[in-house]
Design a protein around this motif. Sequence first.
Motif, PDB file in Angstrom:
ATOM      1  N   ARG A  18       8.138   6.988 -11.149  1.00  0.00           N
ATOM      2  CA  ARG A  18       8.566   6.854 -12.547  1.00  0.00           C
ATOM      3  C   ARG A  18      10.029   6.408 -12.630  1.00  0.00           C
ATOM      4  N   ILE A  19      10.864   6.956 -11.757  1.00  0.00           N
ATOM      5  CA  ILE A  19      12.272   6.560 -11.743  1.00  0.00           C
ATOM      6  C   ILE A  19      12.414   5.080 -11.386  1.00  0.00           C
ATOM      7  N   MET A  20      11.726   4.680 -10.312  1.00  0.00           N
ATOM      8  CA  MET A  20      11.775   3.286  -9.884  1.00  0.00           C
ATOM      9  C   MET A  20      11.202   2.360 -10.940  1.00  0.00           C
ATOM     10  N   THR A  21      10.159   2.819 -11.620  1.00  0.00           N
ATOM     11  CA  THR A  21       9.529   2.015 -12.668  1.00  0.00           C
ATOM     12  C   THR A  21      10.516   1.730 -13.790  1.00  0.00           C
ATOM     13  N   GLY A  22      11.297   2.746 -14.169  1.00  0.00           N
ATOM     14  CA  GLY A  22      12.289   2.553 -15.214  1.00  0.00           C
ATOM     15  C   GLY A  22      13.330   1.526 -14.829  1.00  0.00           C
ATOM     16  N   LEU A  23      13.793   1.593 -13.573  1.00  0.00           N
ATOM     17  CA  LEU A  23      14.806   0.654 -13.104  1.00  0.00           C
ATOM     18  C   LEU A  23      14.265  -0.777 -13.067  1.00  0.00           C
ATOM     19  N   VAL A  24      13.063  -0.919 -12.512  1.00  0.00           N
ATOM     20  CA  VAL A  24      12.457  -2.252 -12.419  1.00  0.00           C
ATOM     21  C   VAL A  24      12.154  -2.800 -13.810  1.00  0.00           C
ATOM     22  N   GLY A  25      11.654  -1.934 -14.695  1.00  0.00           N
ATOM     23  CA  GLY A  25      11.337  -2.367 -16.057  1.00  0.00           C
ATOM     24  C   GLY A  25      12.550  -2.922 -16.774  1.00  0.00           C
ATOM     25  N   ARG A  26      13.705  -2.271 -16.609  1.00  0.00           N
ATOM     26  CA  ARG A  26      14.927  -2.762 -17.252  1.00  0.00           C
ATOM     27  C   ARG A  26      15.367  -4.090 -16.661  1.00  0.00           C
ATOM     28  N   LEU A  27      15.258  -4.206 -15.340  1.00  0.00           N
ATOM     29  CA  LEU A  27      15.635  -5.459 -14.687  1.00  0.00           C
ATOM     30  C   LEU A  27      14.794  -6.612 -15.202  1.00  0.00           C
ATOM     31  N   LEU A  41       0.827  -1.213   0.000  1.00  0.00           N
ATOM     32  CA  LEU A  41       0.000   0.000   0.000  1.00  0.00           C
ATOM     33  C   LEU A  41       0.863   1.265   0.000  1.00  0.00           C
ATOM     34  N   ASP A  42       1.944   1.220  -0.791  1.00  0.00           N
ATOM     35  CA  ASP A  42       2.807   2.397  -0.929  1.00  0.00           C
ATOM     36  C   ASP A  42       2.041   3.545  -1.561  1.00  0.00           C
ATOM     37  N   GLN A  43       2.333   4.745  -1.113  1.00  0.00           N
ATOM     38  CA  GLN A  43       1.773   5.948  -1.722  1.00  0.00           C
ATOM     39  C   GLN A  43       2.899   6.973  -1.919  1.00  0.00           C
ATOM     40  N   GLY A  44       3.886   6.539  -2.711  1.00  0.00           N
ATOM     41  CA  GLY A  44       5.040   7.380  -2.980  1.00  0.00           C
ATOM     42  C   GLY A  44       4.743   8.458  -4.004  1.00  0.00           C
ATOM     43  N   SER A  45       5.734   9.315  -4.229  1.00  0.00           N
ATOM     44  CA  SER A  45       5.548  10.408  -5.178  1.00  0.00           C
ATOM     45  C   SER A  45       5.571   9.895  -6.605  1.00  0.00           C
ATOM     46  N   GLU A  61       2.602  -1.695 -14.021  1.00  0.00           N
ATOM     47  CA  GLU A  61       1.983  -2.300 -12.848  1.00  0.00           C
ATOM     48  C   GLU A  61       2.745  -1.904 -11.584  1.00  0.00           C
ATOM     49  N   TYR A  62       4.067  -1.907 -11.672  1.00  0.00           N
ATOM     50  CA  TYR A  62       4.874  -1.511 -10.524  1.00  0.00           C
ATOM     51  C   TYR A  62       4.592  -0.054 -10.152  1.00  0.00           C
ATOM     52  N   TYR A  63       4.452   0.802 -11.151  1.00  0.00           N
ATOM     53  CA  TYR A  63       4.151   2.213 -10.881  1.00  0.00           C
ATOM     54  C   TYR A  63       2.810   2.323 -10.146  1.00  0.00           C
ATOM     55  N   SER A  64       1.811   1.588 -10.625  1.00  0.00           N
ATOM     56  CA  SER A  64       0.500   1.597  -9.969  1.00  0.00           C
ATOM     57  C   SER A  64       0.612   1.159  -8.520  1.00  0.00           C
ATOM     58  N   ASP A  65       1.479   0.167  -8.275  1.00  0.00           N
ATOM     59  CA  ASP A  65       1.676  -0.343  -6.929  1.00  0.00           C
ATOM     60  C   ASP A  65       2.388   0.692  -6.060  1.00  0.00           C
ATOM     61  N   TYR A  66       3.301   1.441  -6.655  1.00  0.00           N
ATOM     62  CA  TYR A  66       4.094   2.401  -5.895  1.00  0.00           C
ATOM     63  C   TYR A  66       3.290   3.630  -5.484  1.00  0.00           C
ATOM     64  N   VAL A  67       2.327   4.019  -6.306  1.00  0.00           N
ATOM     65  CA  VAL A  67       1.525   5.225  -6.007  1.00  0.00           C
ATOM     66  C   VAL A  67       0.061   4.817  -5.795  1.00  0.00           C
ATOM     67  N   THR A  68      -0.153   3.804  -4.954  1.00  0.00           N
ATOM     68  CA  THR A  68      -1.480   3.219  -4.741  1.00  0.00           C
ATOM     69  C   THR A  68      -2.584   4.280  -4.617  1.00  0.00           C
ATOM     70  N   PRO A  69      -3.547   4.274  -5.538  1.00  0.00           N
ATOM     71  CA  PRO A  69      -4.631   5.276  -5.498  1.00  0.00           C
ATOM     72  C   PRO A  69      -5.759   4.877  -4.556  1.00  0.00           C
ATOM     73  N   LEU A  70      -5.435   4.830  -3.254  1.00  0.00           N
ATOM     74  CA  LEU A  70      -6.382   4.300  -2.273  1.00  0.00           C
ATOM     75  C   LEU A  70      -6.644   5.331  -1.189  1.00  0.00           C
ATOM     76  N   GLY A  71      -7.915   5.505  -0.839  1.00  0.00           N
ATOM     77  CA  GLY A  71      -8.285   6.459   0.193  1.00  0.00           C
ATOM     78  C   GLY A  71      -8.088   5.922   1.601  1.00  0.00           C
ATOM     79  N   ASN A  72      -8.534   6.667   2.592  1.00  0.00           N
ATOM     80  CA  ASN A  72      -8.375   6.303   3.999  1.00  0.00           C
ATOM     81  C   ASN A  72      -9.723   5.978   4.651  1.00  0.00           C
ATOM     82  N   ASP A  73      -9.647   5.229   5.771  1.00  0.00           N
ATOM     83  CA  ASP A  73     -10.828   4.910   6.576  1.00  0.00           C
ATOM     84  C   ASP A  73     -11.921   4.244   5.738  1.00  0.00           C
TER      85      ASP A  73
END
Length: 257
Positions: free
Chosen positions: A122-131, A113-117, A183-195
């Motif tokens: 996008r940076i992490m997505t590029g790295l993971v995508g190449r791997l 449930l990451d909610q990163g910037s 998919e990794y990007y979606s996971d990193y910036v989870t669009p999920l509300g609270n409560d």
Amino acid sequence: MKITETGNRSGKTLVLLPGTGCTWEINFREVLEDLKEQYHLICVNYDGFDGDSSKPFTDMLTVTGKIEDYILENHGGRVDGAYGSSLGGSFAGLLLERGRIHMDHVFIGGSDLDQGSPLTGRIMTGLVGRLIGNAGKNEKKKEKLKKLLVKAFGVDNDAETNEFMEQFARSIASLHPKTVGREYYSDYVTPLGNDLHAEGTRVHVIYALKMGPKYEKRYLQHFRDPELLRFDMQHEAWLFQKQWRQPVLDAIAECMR
């Protein structure tokens, strides 16, 4: 997207939502027969994981809408439960938040449930995508990916874990080049509300304690009064390590009674 129904047609319905880089066939491989014996399973493979490698994963909201449409059309908009493994837990949370369908039970399995910037994402997505992309080029690169996965999951590299990671690495190396990154990007910036809550729905968290206490705070932030089912394991280790299998299956069954 591809949805497959299997298992005990007279049992309660349970939607299976796989994690990042996985099909349901791989994600739930070791527990599938046990689940099929007890539940009527609605198994979801997201866009990009449906056998058509010419098309990539789209985004979480688009895929969530397709899952909802299927359940509305084929199950009257109601299911007994949904189990979301890792990223699948974010999908389960979105299904709860949007309220288009009703679920009696929602299981959040080892979700970050990451909610990163967006920029860092996008940076992490590029790295993971190449791997991931490199893993498909030769056996040496695939073995490197497997070792990284074992380290990331924090589990022993025994025969059972190695077989799971082999299938995982082989599967993600065969996907459209943009699928895992998106998919990794979606996971990193989870669009999920609270409560989040819904009348008549109970949220249960398969909480892997070795992930750390910060995750308990996230579960309590996103869901109102969730039931935390604590297991001294790492991430979703019950899905590929035998010692956790029966305790977690028993916990799910008890919740679904």
